[in-house]
Structure formats: structure tokens, C-alpha cells
Design an enzyme around this catalytic site. Structure first.
Site, short mmCIF file in Angstrom:
data_model
loop_
_atom_site.label_atom_id
_atom_site.label_comp_id
_atom_site.label_asym_id
_atom_site.label_seq_id
_atom_site.Cartn_x
_atom_site.Cartn_y
_atom_site.Cartn_z
N ARG A 1 -4.85 14.84 -3.07
CA ARG A 1 -4.81 13.98 -1.88
C ARG A 1 -3.70 14.42 -0.94
O ARG A 1 -3.87 14.44 0.28
CB ARG A 1 -4.62 12.52 -2.30
CG ARG A 1 -4.68 11.55 -1.13
CD ARG A 1 -4.72 10.11 -1.58
NE ARG A 1 -3.48 9.68 -2.19
CZ ARG A 1 -3.29 8.48 -2.74
NH1 ARG A 1 -4.27 7.60 -2.77
NH2 ARG A 1 -2.13 8.16 -3.27
N LYS B 1 -2.47 10.03 3.91
CA LYS B 1 -1.36 9.14 3.53
C LYS B 1 -0.13 9.60 4.31
O LYS B 1 0.65 10.45 3.84
CB LYS B 1 -1.14 9.23 2.01
CG LYS B 1 -0.42 8.04 1.42
CD LYS B 1 -0.67 7.94 -0.07
CE LYS B 1 0.37 7.14 -0.80
NZ LYS B 1 0.59 5.78 -0.33
N GLU C 1 -8.21 -3.20 3.39
CA GLU C 1 -7.38 -3.09 2.18
C GLU C 1 -6.17 -4.00 2.38
O GLU C 1 -6.13 -4.79 3.32
CB GLU C 1 -6.94 -1.64 1.97
CG GLU C 1 -6.15 -1.05 3.13
CD GLU C 1 -5.68 0.38 2.89
OE1 GLU C 1 -5.65 0.83 1.74
OE2 GLU C 1 -5.32 1.04 3.88
N1 PXG Z 1 -3.59 1.49 0.38
C1 PXG Z 1 -2.43 1.85 0.97
C2 PXG Z 1 -2.27 1.66 2.42
C3 PXG Z 1 -1.40 2.39 0.19
O1 PXG Z 1 -0.26 2.77 0.76
C4 PXG Z 1 -2.80 2.14 -1.78
C5 PXG Z 1 -3.79 1.62 -0.95
C6 PXG Z 1 -3.10 2.34 -3.23
O2 PXG Z 1 -3.28 3.72 -3.50
P1 PXG Z 1 -2.87 4.39 -4.89
O3 PXG Z 1 -3.25 5.82 -4.74
O4 PXG Z 1 -1.39 4.19 -5.07
O5 PXG Z 1 -3.64 3.72 -5.94
C7 PXG Z 1 -1.59 2.53 -1.21
C8 PXG Z 1 -0.49 3.09 -2.06
C9 PXG Z 1 5.60 2.10 -1.93
C10 PXG Z 1 4.31 2.51 -2.54
O6 PXG Z 1 6.58 2.81 -2.15
C11 PXG Z 1 3.14 2.44 -1.82
C12 PXG Z 1 1.94 2.83 -2.39
C13 PXG Z 1 1.92 3.27 -3.70
C14 PXG Z 1 3.11 3.36 -4.42
C15 PXG Z 1 4.32 2.96 -3.85
O7 PXG Z 1 5.63 1.11 -1.21
N2 PXG Z 1 0.80 2.74 -1.62
#
Ligand code: PXG
Length: 288
Positions: free
Chosen positions: A50, A149, A182
């Protein structure tokens, strides 16, 4: 704490980037948030894929190969004696002039923080989280592909601020059509008459790694799962609801906008999925 920064491990106090880095000036860069469980990095290859795709979409050249990334991430965990925690991997556009032009930035910067994260208090894993719908809409996929991301999280941060103002820790973000995209840092699922549902990435959802894990768990448990358009109505009538993310893991949601979801307790399917997730994270993954 030792931080990996552009080829070296340095002390936390020396881990500094320039004020001319376009990651800081414009949010020009990409990142991953990755979990480490019992010395195993959860779904590292998927995170790296990703990350590489996000960078490619922004025409940002990767400073390290896949193998080099893998090695340096494992080393960052070892250097910090970490066996359980959170790995933040960031690639910025690097130092450039004032002005957007990314092609004037000589080379991207990369840093890795191997540390800890705790997004929600344990009581919400036990009893469920109360979330709200916020007025801030998710950026349209036509404006910024949600599969990227990026370092710029202002859209999500505005929503997070609104959630806090309404007394909630997480918020549903709708897209321009009023469909659920989301949450601010989590994907969302419902259970309705035994069927799992989640919005498609075309609705503005990040293709979450944890979200992907839920599809595998659903297959293993024989639970039907659908990517589908969803509105708040679908949550109102759902039997269960939960969020997924590398930070949040799998967390039950028992209230939306003050309305009780299902019977107001984390549901049986959510609990089964959470248990399966907990088992998987200990056995799946890349050994550091
Ligand atoms: N949507 C958004 C907008 C995110 O930022 C997810 C969904 C979930 O994706 P994953 O791949 O983690 O299952 C995210 C993930 C933080 C932090 O430091 C943010 C995320 C993940 C881990 C830590 O705030 N966002």
C-alpha cells in the site's frame, strides 16, 4: 528511543527534519501505521504494498527497495527492544523550495518510529464505543483517491475535532452523496441478519489492512460479507457494528448519534471476529 532517519539510527532528540521538507510544508508524503504483536509484524507485505502504491500514485520515488524496507523496519523494532507496539513509517517528498513543485525536491526522506499506540480505552473494547456522525464530509475520491494514505490528514482531523465536540472518540464520515465512507482513522462494518457489510473503497474508504483481515476472518468463519453502499439507516437497523484499524484493531460500536445499536452490547459476531483477530495477530506476520 532510536529513530531510523535517512539511512541511520539516531536518538529521538536528534531525529529532526528540515522546515523546508514538503512533508511539513504541504503534507506531501505518505505513511503507514503498522502493528507488532509478540515479535511478529502484522501483514507487513500488505502495508509495504500500500505504501509503494501510495508513493507511486504521487510520483514519489521510494528511497528504499522492498527488501531494504523490510530489513530496516525489523531493525527499528530490535533497536528499541520492541516486541509489541506500533511502527510509523513515513516517506516525505523531502527538502525543496517554497512553492508546491515536488520536482524541485532533491530526494525523499524516510523515517521510522517504532513505539507504542493505544487509541481507545479498554472499557470500549468490553462495552462498545459510542460514535457520532459529523458534518465534515470525506474528501471525494475524485479529488483525492482514498486508497492513497497521505501525510495530510486535515479532512480527518476536522472530523475528529467535531467528534470530540460532540463528546465522542470516533466519527462516521459521509461522502458527498451522503453514503458512509469510513471513520476518521478506522473502517466501519455492520452485521445485519448475519451478514457483514462495509462500504466499498469507491465510497471514500481507505483499503484498510485490518478491513482486509476481516474479509479473511469472515471466510474462515463462514460469515457472508458484502461491500455495499451504506447510509446511517443501515447502522440504525444493524444488529451489530464495529470499527477496524491498525490502531483500533477491532472495536465494537454500540451507539451512533445517541441511538442504541442492536441490544446495546457488543454482539456475538463482533466478539467472534475479535477473538479470531486476536488469534491471527499472534501467528501471522513477519518475525523481526
Ligand atoms: N481509514 C483511515 C482514514 C485510516 O487512517 C484506516 C481507515 C484503517 O486502515 P488500517 O490499514 O490501519 O486497517 C486508517 C488507518 C494513527 C493511526 O496514528 C491511524 C491509522 C492506523 C494506525 C494508526 O492515528 N489509520
Amino acid at each position: 528511543m532510536k529513530i531510523y532517519l535517512d539511512g541511520k539510527f539516531v536518538d529521538e532528540a536528534d531525529a529532526k527534519v528540515s522546515v523546508f521538507d514538503h512533508g511539513l510544508l504541504y503534507g506531501d508524503g505518505v505513511f503507514e501505521g503498522i502493528r507488532l504483536y509478540g515479535g511478529n509484524i502484522f501483514r507487513l507485505e500488505e502495508h509495504l504494498e500500500r505504501l509503494e502504491d501510495s508513493a507511486k500514485a504521487l510520483l514519489l520515488s521510494m528511497p528504499l527497495s522492498r527488501k531494504e524496507l523490510r530489513d530496516v523496519i525489523c531493525e527499528a523494532c530490535r533497536q528499541n527492544n520492541l516486541t509489541d507496539g506500533y511502527i510509523r513509517l513515513v516517506i516525505t517528498r523531502g527538502v525543496g523550495d517554497l512553492g508546491l513543485a515536488p520536482w524541485l525536491c532533491a530526494k525523499p526522506s524516510i523515517f521510522i518510529i517504532a513505539s507504542k499506540i493505544s487509541l481507545y480505552p479498554q472499557e470500549h473494547y468490553d462495552n462498545g464505543l459510542a460514535i457520532v456522525t459529523v458534518p465534515t464530509r470525506r474528501i471525494s475520491p475524485a479529488a483525492l483517491p482514498p486508497t492513497i494514505k497521505p501525510l495530510n490528514y486535515l479532512n480527518n482531523i476536522l472530523a475528529k475535532i467535531e467528534a470530540k465536540q460532540f463528546g465522542a472518540l470516533e466519527a462516521i464520515m459521509l461522502n458527498d452523496q451522503g453514503h458512509i465512507a469510513e471513520c476518521t482513522a478506522d473502517n466501519i462494518f455492520t452485521v445485519h441478519k448475519g451478514v457483514l457489510r462495509t462500504p466499498a473503497t469507491s465510497q471514500g474508504a481507505l483499503k484498510g489492512i485490518t478491513r482486509g483481515t476481516i474479509f479473511d476472518i469472515a471466510a474462515e468463519l463462514g460469515i457472508p460479507i458484502r461491500e455495499t453502499d451504506m447510509t446511517r439507516y443501515d447502522v440504525w437497523v444493524a444488529d451489530e457494528c464495529f470499527l477496524t484499524g491498525s490502531g483500533a484493531e477491532v472495536i465494537p460500536v454500540t451507539k451512533l448519534d445517541g441511538r442504541v445499536i442492536g441490544d446495546g452490547r457488543p454482539g456475538p459476531i463482533t466478539r467472534k471476529i475479535l477473538a479470531s483477530f486476536r488469534r491471527r495477530v499472534l501467528v501471522e506476520g513477519t518475525r523481526i
